[in-house]
Write an enzyme that holds these catalytic residues in place. Sequence first.
Site, PDB file in Angstrom:
ATOM      1  N   CYS B 429       0.882  -1.278   0.113  1.00 62.30           N
ATOM      2  CA  CYS B 429       0.136  -0.017   0.097  1.00 62.30           C
ATOM      3  C   CYS B 429       0.961   1.394  -0.139  1.00 62.30           C
ATOM      4  O   CYS B 429       0.766   2.007  -1.033  1.00 62.30           O
ATOM      5  CB  CYS B 429      -0.750  -0.111   1.188  1.00 62.30           C
ATOM      6  N   GLU B 431       4.519   1.186   1.930  1.00 63.92           N
ATOM      7  CA  GLU B 431       5.424   0.638   2.563  1.00 63.92           C
ATOM      8  C   GLU B 431       6.719   0.937   2.015  1.00 63.92           C
ATOM      9  O   GLU B 431       7.092   0.615   0.741  1.00 63.92           O
ATOM     10  CB  GLU B 431       5.385  -0.875   2.781  1.00 63.92           C
TER      11      GLU B 431
END
Lengths: 265, 785
Positions: B429, B431
Site C-alpha cells: 500500500c 510501505e
Amino acid sequence: MKALIFDIKRFAIHDGPGIRTTLFFKGCPLICPWCHNPESRNADPQKYNHVDKIGKKEFMSEKTIGTYYTSEQLLNEILKDKIFYIESGGGITCSGGEPLFQYSFLNKFLKECRSEDIHTALDTSGYAEMEIMMKIAPLVDLFLFDIKHLDNARHKRFAGVSNDIILRNFKWLVSTGYNVTARIPVIPGINTEKKYINRLDKYLSDLLCDNFKEIHLLPYHEIGCSKYDKFNIGLIQSFEEPQAELLEEYSLVFKKSGFKTKIGG
Amino acid sequence: MNARIKSLREKSLNAVESLTAERALLVTSFYKSIDAQKLSVPVLRARTFEHILANKELFFDEEELIVGERGPHPKITPTYPEICLHSLEDLEILDSREKVSFKADQEMKKAYRDIIIPYWKGKSNRERIMNLMTPEWLTAYQSGIFTEFQEQRAPGHTALGEKGFKTGFRQYLFEIEKVCGSLKENSESSARLVQLEGMRIAAEAMVMYAKRISKMLKDKASLIHDEIRKAEILELSRICNKVPYEAPETFHEALQHYWFMHLGVITEVNPWDSFNPGRLDQHLYPFYKNDIKAGRIDKERARELLQAFWIKFNNHPAPPKVGITALESNTYTDFCLINLGGLNPDGEDAVNELSYIILDVIEEMRILQPGSMVQVSKGNPDEFLQRAIKVIKTGFGQPSIFNTDAIIQELLRHGKDLVDARNGGASGCVESGAFGTECYFLTGYFNLMKILELTLHNGWDPRLKRQVGPETGYPDLFKTFDDFLNAFKKQLEYFINIKIEGNNTIEKTFSDFIPVPFLSLLIEDCIKNAKDYNDGGARYNTSYIQGVGLGSVTDALAAINHQVYVEGNLSFSELLNALEDDFRNHSTLQHELIYNTPKYGNDDDKVDYLASKVFEIFLDAVDGRTSYRGGIYRINMLPTTSHVYFGSVVGATPDGRNAGQPLSEGISPFQGVDMKGPTAVLKSASKIDHLKTGGTLLNQKFAPSFFKNEDSIIKLGALVRSYFKMNGHHIQFNVVDADTLRDAQRYPEKYKDLIVRVAGYSDYFNDLGEDLQNEIIRRTEHKEF
C-alpha cells in the site's frame, strides 16, 4: 479591539492566487438580494437554531453566528496554513460582509499580516469613504473588487446604496496603481442583458492596465437561498442560475477586450 | 490504444476469476514421489518449482506481446496447499461468495477431495502455524486484536532492483558457483551449500520454462499465415530463448525478462504481495534510449509493449483468501505496483521521458493492476506532479503520490546505505523498501481501537465475554487521564509482545519449511550469503506491524479526556453504560460525543497531541525489536480493508461510534469529522512523526468539480508539496462524487468499470462489501461551489 468574524475558510482556492484562508467579516452596509452570505449583513452576533443529525434523529440547539477575535487570535488562525501559502503563492483574503465596515481592526490586522509576510487580498464591495480606502490600500496586495451594477438607480434599488462612492474608489485604486481584479456577480435579469454587458465592457476596458487586467465572473448560485431560511432572514427575491453558455458569452466579451477572465473566481 | 491492445484488454477484463488444481496436483505428486523424501528442504522446494514449470500447461494468446501465465489461462488462479490448504467448504465459499469469488468446478473439487486434501491435511503451513500458536495468541486473534499475513500466504511484497533488469540468470549461476567454491567443505557450510543448490535448480528451472515457451511459440508461428504476425511470434520465440538466461538488451527483452521473474516468484509460493518491477521508468530507460537510437522501436511501439505488459499484471488476481484474512484484505488486486519518478543514486531528479509515457499508459489502460505510485522529491519538476494529478483526476484512484525525500530518510533511519535508500520506493500500500536488496513484509494489522476497548473494561472483551488482556484496572479508579493512557499502553504492549512472539514462530516455519530459492536469486545478497530470502539472506530485513484506527482512537481518547477529565460532565460508569447499550436511550450523550467534542483532523492541537501519543506508544512497543530472521520491526499506519473488519469486532466507542461500525482508515480522520478542509487534515496528519515509520496512508476525497481547471491542479500540486514539506509520507485522492457512488450502489450493473481508491490500493466499487462502500461514501468530500 476585536473583529466580528462569521466564518474562516481554509483551503480557499477561488479567492485570489494560491491556497488561501478567507476570513468572513460580519456586517455589511449593502443589502443585495442575491447575496450568498445573508448572515453577514447584521453587524452583531445572531442566534439561530442549529440542527445536527445522527441517522434520522435530529438534535436542535441554539447557536450563534459571529465570533469576536482579537487581532492576535485571528493571526494565529491564519498562520496555521502559512506553509501552504508559501508553497502555493497564496495568502489570506478578507471577505464578508464588508471588511471595510470594520476598518480600524482591518487596518491593524493587515499591518500584522504584512510583518508576517503574508499576501493579503481584500474582497470588497468598495463601499467605503475614500479616506478609508486610501489608508487601507497600501496594506492590500490585491483587491477583489465587486462591480455589481453601473446604473446608479438600479444599484440603489437592489444594493440599497449609491454606486458613486464605489466607482470612485474603483477608479482611484486602478489609476493609483493598486492591483485590482474586478468581480462581477452574474445575476440573470439584473446584469446580463447584452446591452449592459457591452456597457460594462466599455467601462472596464477604458481602465485596463497592468495592475487591472483580470475579471472574475461569479455566477449566482441557488445554494445561498437555504441560508435565508436557516438564519431567519426574509428572502426578498430569488433568481435563476445563469446558464453555462451565458457565462461563456459574458467572459468572451472581456477576453476580446484583453482581460484575463475566470468563471467562478 | 490500438486494436490489438484494446482486444487484449477486453479479454483480460472479461476473463472470469476461477481456480485451477493444476499447481496443487503437481506439487502433491512431487512431494509424494520417492525422490522427494530424500531431499533437503531447499532442494525439495526448488525441485518442486522445477516440476511445476516443466509440466504446467502453457498459454499463449495469439495477440500477445509478452508471454507466460501462472495458470492455464488468464485469471485462472492456482492454489498453494503446502501453505494454505483449502477445505471443500472453502472452495464452496470461494465459488459462491458474492464478492471476490473464484469459480471452482467439479474437477477442481474432486482433485481436492481425492488427492490434495488427503495428502496435505495436517501438513500445510497454515495448520502448522495454528498448532504452534500459544493460547494467548489464538485468543487475541479471535478477539480481533490483530491479523496475520503469513497465515495463508508466504512473505512477499518486495520489489526488483536495477540489478535484476540488467542481469541474466547465467550470471546468477556463475555467482552461485563462485560462492560454492569459496565455501569450505565443512559441516557448517553444508547447510549453506544446500541453499545454493536450491537456488541453482530454481534458476535453471526458469530458463527451462522460458525455452519451453520459446519452442511453443516457434511451433505456433509455423501455423500462422500472416507474415507480419508470424515474424512477431518468431521474434517473441527468439526473446524467450534468450532471456532470462542472458541479460536483456532491448526494451522488449527487458519486459519479457521481468515477466519471467514475476511468474517465477508467484509460482514458487503465493507471496503477499506478489512481486513488483520497482522503479520501472528508471530500469527500462537505458533499454528505451538504446532502442530509439538504434531505430529498433519508436515511442508508439514502446507504449504498445508497455500496455501489453500491463495486461499481464491484470491477468493475475491475488490467490484467494478465506476467513479472517479475507476480511482484512478482500480484493482481486495482488498489489503489483509500478514506481515512477524519484531520485537517481546520485540524488538527482530521475524523471525521464519514460516516466511520462508510463503515466499515459496508466491513464489509457485504466485497469486494476498494476497499481502505480509516483515518487515526488523536492528535486522533481512540478510538471511531473501535475501530470500525475491529471491522471488522478480521471478518477480511478491511480497513481498515489509519495514523498521520496521522506522515504529516503525513513530508510536511512532503518539503517540502509544512502544509495540503496535512493534506489528504494514503496510497495504494497505505502510501505518503504530498498528495492532489490530488502526482504520487507507486513506481518499483520493491529487494532488500536480494540486495545482502547479492552482498557475501558480492564482487559475484558465484551464481545467474546471473557478476559483476554491483562488487568490494568477499572477506569473509574483512574485519577488522571495519564493513568488511563498508561493502562492503554500496558494493554498495547502486552498484545504487541504476543504478536511479535507469534511472528517469530511463523517466520521460523517459513525459513524451515517454505524457503524460496527462486526469489532468493533476485534479491541481493541471498546468493552471496548463501542464505534463503525467508531466512534473512537479503541485505536488509524488516518486518512491519500496521496500526489501524489512529483517527478513531484519537477521537475516543479526546472524548474521554474532554468529557470525563477536563469538563468533568461525564463519569466512566455513565460512559460505559452508554457504550454497553450501543447508545440506545443515550442519544443526547452520543450527540454530545459526536458533535461537541474535539476531533482529530481539524488541526486542533488539543486533540492532535493524542494522535502523537498513541502513535508513540505504538512505535515504542514495536520499533527496533528484532525478528527471528534477524530483521528489525518497524511500524506502518495503513489498513487495506481491515478497518472495516476491526470495526466489526469493537462495540460502541467513546467517540460516539456505534458498535460494529468501521474505524478510521490509515492516518485519515474518521469519516466525516474533518470540518476544516484539507489543509487542516494535512496539518493534523503531519503532527505524527512519519519519518519514524515505514509508511503512513492518508486518503482524501475530492469532488470531480474540484479539478475543473488548470489552476486547481496547480493548487492541488502545491497542497501535496506542502504536506511533503511537513514530512508527510503519502497522499492519495479519490475523485468521484458521493452521488455517483450512491447511484452505483443502487445500480451496480451500470458501474461495472467504476474503480475507486480504497486505502493504499484501488478496487472495483462493485467488489467492495456494502459496509466498505458506505464508508467510502461517508469520507468527507472536499468541494467548491
